[in-house]
Scaffold this motif. Structure first.
Motif, PDB file in Angstrom:
ATOM      1  N   TRP A  42       0.841  -1.222   0.000  1.00  0.00           N
ATOM      2  CA  TRP A  42       0.000   0.000   0.000  1.00  0.00           C
ATOM      3  C   TRP A  42       0.862   1.254   0.000  1.00  0.00           C
ATOM      4  CZ3 TRP A  42      -0.664   3.051   4.695  1.00  0.00           C
ATOM      5  CH2 TRP A  42      -1.475   4.181   4.485  1.00  0.00           C
ATOM      6  N   HIS A  46       0.850   3.972  -2.980  1.00  0.00           N
ATOM      7  CA  HIS A  46       0.128   5.211  -2.668  1.00  0.00           C
ATOM      8  C   HIS A  46       1.018   6.181  -1.875  1.00  0.00           C
ATOM      9  CE1 HIS A  46      -3.134   2.241  -3.278  1.00  0.00           C
ATOM     10  NE2 HIS A  46      -3.888   3.282  -3.670  1.00  0.00           N
ATOM     11  N   GLN A 113      -6.475   6.268   0.956  1.00  0.00           N
ATOM     12  CA  GLN A 113      -7.007   4.940   0.646  1.00  0.00           C
ATOM     13  C   GLN A 113      -6.269   3.833   1.411  1.00  0.00           C
ATOM     14  OE1 GLN A 113      -6.979   4.387  -3.602  1.00  0.00           O
ATOM     15  NE2 GLN A 113      -8.087   6.305  -4.010  1.00  0.00           N
TER      16      GLN A 113
END
Length: 400
Positions: A42, A46, A113
C-alpha cells in the motif's frame, strides 16, 4: 471420456467445522507477515497520496491548535469568574491535543485509501476520542453552570456539595460514553443497559430518603423559594432561615427555637416567604358603641382615611362590616411599602395611636363587651336602677 460426479453442497455444519479447522490451523506469524506485506504494498503504491494526506493532516492540526489557543486566550482575558465566557474558556482548556490530532487524521485518512484494517483502527480511535472528549466538555459545562449559580447566590451549601455533584455527574456521563463506545464497537449493550438500570433502581430504592432530601436541597438551591436570612412561614411556624443543608434546613423561630426540618418535608407544604413583599397590608377591626349617631358613623371612614394618609401610607378601604354583639364594627385596610417587618409593626402602632387620638377627639367611644341588667317589679314595672331612656309604667290605682 471424463465423467463428472456431482457433489452435494456443504452443509452449515460442514462450513462451521471447516472454519473451526482453519482458525485452529491459522498461524499468527503468517497473519502478521501478510499484514506487513499488504502494508508495504500500500505504501509503495500510494506514497504520494500518503504524503499529501500527512501534510494536510499537519496543517489541519496546526489550525485547530491555533484556534484553540486564540479562543482560550480571549476567554481567559475576560473579567469575572464563573461567567459564561469563563465556562467557555474552561471547556476549551479541557480540549486535548491528542483529540485534535485524531480528528486531523480522520479527516485526511480517506484520501490515502488505507487498507481496511487501518481504516477500522482510525475509525475506532476517532470514535473513542470524540466520545470521551464530548463527555469531558459536557461535564465542564454542567459543573460550570452549577458553580455559576452558586456564585450568584453566594450559596455555601452548593459550594460544599460540589464534590459529590462532580462525582455523580462524572459517573453518569462517562457511563453513557462507555456505552456509546461499546455500541460502536459492535458489542450488544442491551444487557449492560438493562443491568445498569436495575442496579440504579436498586440503589435508588435503598437510599430513597437520602436522594429525596438531596434533590430537594438542589431544588431549593436552584429554584430559590427562599434564601438564608429570609423570614418564611412553614406550616404553623414563622421563622428565619439560618442554613440550607444537603439533607435538612435549619430555621430560627420568632420565639428563638431552632427548627430542623428535612428538605423533602419542607417542600411538601405551603411556604410563605415574607422577604419578597414589597408592600404589606395591615387590617384593623374597629368597634364603636351602639350609641354612636348615624352622622358620626357616616363620617368615620373619611376620618380613618385621613389618619392613614397623614401617616404616609396607602389607604385601601374602610367600611362598615357587621352589627356585633356589643359594637358596630368597621374594617380599615392600608398598605405599608416596606419588606421589613419591624417597619411594618412600627407603622401599625403609629396608625393605631393616631386613630385613637382622632376618634377620641371627635367624640367616638370604643366598644367593649358589656351587659345591661334591668330590674322589674312583680307587676312588670321598672324599678331603680334602670336606664334613663326607659319609660316607666304609670301606677295602676287599682293596685292601691
Amino acid at each position: 471420456m471424463t465423467v463428472t460426479i456431482p457433489t452435494a453442497a456443504p452443509t452449515a455444519a460442514a462450513k462451521a467445522a471447516r472454519a473451526k479447522t482453519d482458525a485452529a490451523t491459522s498461524n499468527p506469524l503468517a497473519d502478521m507477515r501478510d499484514w506487513w506485506d499488504s502494508s508495504v504494498a500500500w505504501v509503495n503504491s500510494h506514497w504520494l497520496e500518503i504524503g499529501i494526506a500527512v501534510a494536510l493532516g499537519l496543517v489541519i492540526y496546526v489550525l485547530l491548535s491555533m484556534i484553540r489557543r486564540i479562543a482560550l486566550r480571549r476567554a481567559q482575558a475576560a473579567p469575572g469568574e464563573f461567567t459564561l465566557t469563563d465556562i467557555v474558556g474552561r471547556v476549551i482548556h479541557k480540549t486535548k491535543s491528542l483529540v485534535l490530532a485524531i480528528i486531523a487524521v480522520r479527516l485526511v485518512a480517506g484520501y490515502a485509501q488505507p487498507p481496511a484494517l487501518f481504516m477500522q483502527a482510525i475509525h475506532f480511535a476517532f470514535t473513542v476520542a470524540v466520545v470521551l472528549q464530548a463527555a469531558i466538555w459536557a461535564r465542564e459545562i454542567i459543573l460550570g453552570l452549577i458553580q455559576r449559580r452558586a456564585a450568584e447566590g453566594h450559596n455555601e451549601t452548593l459550594s460544599n456539595a460540589m464534590g459529590i455533584i462532580r462525582l455523580l455527574i462524572s459517573v453518569a456521563l462517562f457511563a453513557v460514553a462507555a456505552i456509546v463506545i461499546l455500541d460502536n464497537m459492535g458489542v450488544n449493550v442491551t444487557g449492560l443497559v438493562a443491568g445498569l438500570g436495575i442496579g440504579g433502581i436498586a440503589i435508588g430504592l435503598a437510599a430513597q430518603g437520602i436522594f429525596s432530601d438531596l434533590f430537594a436541597s438542589l431544588s431549593i438551591i436552584f429554584d430559590r423559594p427562599f434564601r438564608v436570612g429570609e423570614t418564611i412561614k412553614y406550616d404553623t411556624s414563622t421563622a428565619t432561615v439560618e442554613r440550607i443543608g444537603l439533607k435538612s434546613t435549619r430555621l430560627r423561630s420568632i420565639n428563638g427555637e431552632l427548627l430542623v426540618i428535612s428538605n423533602t418535608n419542607l417542600l411538601a407544604k405551603e411556604i410563605t416567604n415574607y422577604a419578597h413583599l414589597h408592600r404589606r397590608r395591615v387590617t384593623f377591626m374597629i368597634g364603636v358603641v351602639y350609641q354612636t349617631t348615624p352622622t358620626m358613623l357616616r363620617d368615620l371612614p373619611a376620618l380613618l382615611e385621613e389618619q392613614v394618609n397623614a401617616a404616609g401610607h396607602a389607604f385601601v378601604r374602610s367600611s362598615f362590616v357587621a352589627f356585633g354583639p356589643s359594637s358596630l364594627d368597621f374594617e380599615l385596610l392600608f398598605d405599608v411599602f416596606s419588606d421589613d417587618y419591624d417597619v411594618v409593626t412600627a407603622a401599625r402602632t403609629d396608625v393605631a395611636i393616631r386613630l385613637f387620638e382622632a376618634m377620641t377627639a371627635a367624640g367616638y367611644s370604643f366598644a367593649y363587651p358589656t351587659q345591661t341588667t334591668f330590674t322589674a317589679a312583680p307587676d312588670g314595672r321598672m324599678i331603680l336602677p334602670y336606664a334613663e331612656s326607659v319609660t316607666m309604667k304609670a301606677p295602676d290605682p287599682a293596685d292601691g
